[in-house]
Design a protein around this motif. Sequence first.
Motif, PDB file in Angstrom:
ATOM      1  N   THR A 106       0.346   6.826   6.264  1.00 22.60           N
ATOM      2  CA  THR A 106       0.648   5.422   6.006  1.00 22.60           C
ATOM      3  C   THR A 106       1.978   5.021   6.637  1.00 22.60           C
ATOM      4  N   GLN A 134       0.830  -1.209   0.000  1.00 21.74           N
ATOM      5  CA  GLN A 134       0.000   0.000   0.000  1.00 21.74           C
ATOM      6  C   GLN A 134       0.867   1.262   0.000  1.00 21.74           C
ATOM      7  N   ILE A 193       1.089   4.285  -2.720  1.00 19.04           N
ATOM      8  CA  ILE A 193       0.932   5.696  -2.335  1.00 19.04           C
ATOM      9  C   ILE A 193       2.134   6.504  -2.798  1.00 19.04           C
ATOM     10  N   ARG A 210      -0.051  13.934   2.435  1.00 22.18           N
ATOM     11  CA  ARG A 210      -0.609  13.613   3.745  1.00 22.18           C
ATOM     12  C   ARG A 210      -0.893  12.119   3.873  1.00 22.18           C
ATOM     13  N   ARG A 211      -1.362  11.540   2.801  1.00 25.29           N
ATOM     14  CA  ARG A 211      -1.651  10.112   2.804  1.00 25.29           C
ATOM     15  C   ARG A 211      -0.378   9.294   3.032  1.00 25.29           C
ATOM     16  N   GLN A 212       0.721   9.734   2.419  1.00 27.91           N
ATOM     17  CA  GLN A 212       1.992   9.042   2.615  1.00 27.91           C
ATOM     18  C   GLN A 212       2.461   9.145   4.065  1.00 27.91           C
ATOM     19  N   TYR A 243      -2.834  16.065  -0.917  1.00 27.92           N
ATOM     20  CA  TYR A 243      -3.537  14.897  -0.372  1.00 27.92           C
ATOM     21  C   TYR A 243      -2.634  13.670  -0.384  1.00 27.92           C
ATOM     22  N   GLN A 244      -1.900  13.453  -1.474  1.00 30.18           N
ATOM     23  CA  GLN A 244      -1.006  12.301  -1.561  1.00 30.18           C
ATOM     24  C   GLN A 244       0.153  12.415  -0.560  1.00 30.18           C
TER      25      GLN A 244
END
Length: 419
Positions: free
Chosen positions: A193, A144, A148, A188-190, A185-186
Amino acid sequence: MDVPIHKKTWTPARLLLLGVALLVAVWAGASLMTKAGPAKLNVDPQRLTISAVTRGPFQEFVPVDGVVMPIKTIYLDAPEGGTVQRILVEDGATLVPGQPIIQLANSDLQLEMVNRETAVFDLMNNLHNTRNLLQQNRIQQLNQLADIDFQLREAKRLHDLNTSLYEQKVISRQEFLQTQNNYRYQQRRQQLTRQSLRQDSLSMGQQIGQMQQSVGRMQSNLALMRRKLEDLTIKAPAAGRLTSLNAEMGELKTRGQRIGQLDMLSGLKVRATLDQYYISRIFPGQKAEMTLGGNRYELRVTKIFPQVTRGLQVDLEFSGPTPPDIRRGQSVPVRLALSDQTQAVRVPRGGFNQKTGGNWIFKVSDDGTKAYRADIRLGRQNPDYFEVLEGLKPGDRVVTSSYEGYDQMGELLLKASNN
């Protein structure tokens, strides 16, 4: 009228005459006593013990009876209870360290051992399965994160491209803002995760560590259980001779029950019991000696037992070689020295001291025809001799046997019997 005059019976003249007569009688008696001398008695010298006064080594000692024991004894007790299944050696056998002596059987311990082994295997399987699940979960999270990271790189590439096109007024502001929001967004998502992956890694490590600790404790318990099963085989802890073996086939032995003892082969000692009268004169290192088989052996006190019950117990070890024919349990006579050896004038012990108290003795004349009283003073003593301080010199001969019937005599006439 005339008065009668009574004549006195005890006149001064008569009293004087009586006093002179008494003096003469006393003088005569004293003369007779002087001429007669001390009371004399004819004695057959064969009925007497005549000993010579000598000068030689003298030492105070006390004779005691000792019992031969090994220097060290290890008592063998059953560490675990069980039924005697096999007796592997005989009483009196010489053993080496680790040699089996008795085999016990205990079905309860064996069943508990099986249950614990099963529990350990189950826990190890659970640990293996949990480790696999956690590892699979980590792989999924890593996949995952890789996806990301790829999406973030794509978002960054579009953001950088659209920023340049927006500055050139090629694209609209709306399109630029969509690209910018997707890029953030990507990012923050990284971050989330990666944070989740770190927390899962810590949690997984703690969980696996706890399970490994549980497995370790159970394995330790299992090892302890195995040792308990091994204790059912009673073995010799050291080299020695097995004595007092007490076991029969099929007999039930409880935990801690004495089954025998192991006598060390490193040497022997003598345990003696003395009268508590000597308690203040005994100390470690004190010398002693014993005679066995015509040979003299030296010993020394190595241990004094603090409890005084039926006497003072001491252990003595041989200072030199051990007698070759001596055996455990053998009784031996020991002479425990109470003083250093010195040179002294000495007279052999005898029954004379019971009547004289050591104040006088019958001394034999040079020609051997009589024995007369001689004042003496005795000092120290041992079972063989008295120490003479005054009144005798080496070479004198004295009567040392009992003076029963002779103690009132002043002189003994030594004449052999005609019979």
